[in-house]
Motif scaffolding. Structure first.
Motif, mmCIF file in Angstrom:
data_model
loop_
_atom_site.group_PDB
_atom_site.id
_atom_site.type_symbol
_atom_site.label_atom_id
_atom_site.label_comp_id
_atom_site.label_asym_id
_atom_site.label_seq_id
_atom_site.Cartn_x
_atom_site.Cartn_y
_atom_site.Cartn_z
ATOM 1 N N LEU A 174 43.250 56.915 30.205
ATOM 2 C CA LEU A 174 42.015 56.251 29.793
ATOM 3 C C LEU A 174 40.854 57.225 29.664
ATOM 4 C CD1 LEU A 174 42.145 52.992 31.966
ATOM 5 C CD2 LEU A 174 42.781 53.255 29.575
ATOM 6 N N THR A 175 40.820 58.259 30.520
ATOM 7 C CA THR A 175 39.695 59.200 30.483
ATOM 8 C C THR A 175 39.935 60.378 29.550
ATOM 9 O OG1 THR A 175 40.604 60.358 32.421
ATOM 10 C CG2 THR A 175 38.986 58.615 32.835
ATOM 11 N N ILE A 197 47.365 56.108 34.777
ATOM 12 C CA ILE A 197 46.629 55.299 33.800
ATOM 13 C C ILE A 197 45.220 55.845 33.604
ATOM 14 C CG2 ILE A 197 45.661 53.002 33.369
ATOM 15 C CD1 ILE A 197 48.108 51.831 34.743
ATOM 16 N N GLY A 207 40.230 58.126 24.665
ATOM 17 C CA GLY A 207 40.652 57.018 25.504
ATOM 18 C C GLY A 207 39.582 55.953 25.631
ATOM 19 N N LEU A 208 39.955 54.854 26.225
ATOM 20 C CA LEU A 208 39.016 53.741 26.362
ATOM 21 C C LEU A 208 37.866 54.077 27.303
ATOM 22 C CD1 LEU A 208 41.554 50.767 26.633
ATOM 23 C CD2 LEU A 208 40.345 51.597 24.614
ATOM 24 N N LEU A 209 38.098 54.972 28.262
ATOM 25 C CA LEU A 209 37.058 55.405 29.201
ATOM 26 C C LEU A 209 36.894 56.920 29.106
ATOM 27 C CD1 LEU A 209 38.101 53.286 32.320
ATOM 28 C CD2 LEU A 209 36.329 52.734 30.645
ATOM 29 N N SER A 210 36.791 57.434 27.911
ATOM 30 C CA SER A 210 36.783 58.874 27.679
ATOM 31 C C SER A 210 35.744 59.588 28.545
ATOM 32 C CB SER A 210 36.510 59.153 26.198
ATOM 33 O OG SER A 210 36.519 60.540 25.954
ATOM 34 N N THR A 217 38.739 46.597 29.123
ATOM 35 C CA THR A 217 39.668 47.680 29.444
ATOM 36 C C THR A 217 40.723 47.214 30.442
ATOM 37 O OG1 THR A 217 37.934 49.333 29.077
ATOM 38 C CG2 THR A 217 39.840 50.018 30.373
ATOM 39 N N VAL A 220 44.822 47.166 29.968
ATOM 40 C CA VAL A 220 45.761 47.758 30.924
ATOM 41 C C VAL A 220 46.773 46.725 31.401
ATOM 42 C CG1 VAL A 220 45.971 48.794 33.215
ATOM 43 C CG2 VAL A 220 44.148 49.536 31.669
#
Length: 250
Positions: free
Chosen positions: A41-42, A37, A46-49, A131, A135
């Motif tokens: 995300l990274t 995950i 992504g949500l936490l690029s 976030t 998830v």
């Protein structure tokens, strides 16, 4: 060798195999799920690029996956000794089995999560979801059938790895097949071991496929269908008629 002599050997070896595979599979799922995950995300967009974190984790996963299990098991001997207190037996095999399975399952998780409809993620974000909410409410429930299929594939692969671990003293069915079937020419015992492994793998694959199909038929929970309806429903402004004046009142 008679059946009365083979039976206790097969029972103990089967238990050792189930013990090694069970613990290593549990560790692989517990560590591989969040790792997969995080890779999603990274990633870019992504949500936490975060390209640095994504590249470092990706390289670690790729290097570990590309290493043959026998070489990985030997390379991890000091680490296994520090963690498990031994490098032989079933306890000594759990550490390399788990470490080899974590990146394998993480890539399967990454592939499954990437298939989730991005519109559902946007719907949760539009409602102020964090976030963690995305998830928990979208990514995991929507990809759950595929995650179960990936976990099944991982368990099947671990059974094969455990047979290789048995060849170097870890115990289990692989050890029986090597010591008695190969070194002592007990061909009958070796083929019985092969049959047991084939039956176990078939049952695990059937159970995993059945669970994945059942979840897919049930719609994978109640959250995602509501989000789809929210995404598909027109906004209040778009629902108003474009032409025509206000209704007349008597």
């Amino acid at each position: 060798m008679t059946w009365s002599e083979m039976r206790p050997l097969l029972e103990q070896a089967s238990w050792d195999t189930f013990y090694m595979v069970g613990w290593s599979a549990a560790i692989a799922v517990a560590a591989g799920l969040p790792l997969g995950i995080v890779l999603v995300l990274t990633d870019r967009g992504g949500l936490l690029s975060n390209s640095l974190v994504n590249k470092v984790l990706g390289q670690i996963v790729n290097i570990t996956r590309s290493m043959p299990f026998i070489i990985l098991m030997v390379a991890l001997l000091p680490f296994t000794k520090a963690v498990a207190g031994t490098t032989i037996g079933r306890e000594g095999a759990i550490v390399p089995l788990a470490i080899s399975a974590i990146p394998f399952f993480a890539r399967l998780v990454e592939t499954s999560v990437r298939e989730v409809d991005g519109g559902l993620v946007e719907a949760v974000q539009s409602m102020g979801g964090s976030t963690w909410t995305v998830v928990r409410k979208v990514l995991v429930p929507e990809s759950l059938p595929s995650l179960i299929a990936g976990a099944t594939t991982t368990v099947v692969a671990l059974i094969g790895y455990s047979a290789m671990a048995g060849a170097v003293g870890a115990g289990g069915l692989g050890d029986i097949a090597t010591r008695y079937g190969y070194l002592r020419f007990e061909t009958e015992l070796m083929w019985i071991t092969v049959a047991i492994l084939a039956v176990v793998i078939s049952l695990i694959q059937f159970a995993g496929d059945y669970a994945a199909r059942s979840l897919h038929r049930r719609g994978r929970g109640s959250t995602a269908p509501r989000l789809r309806l929210l995404k598909a429903s027109p906004s209040p402004k778009s629902a108003e008629p474009v032409t025509g004046g206000p209704a007349k009142t008597s």
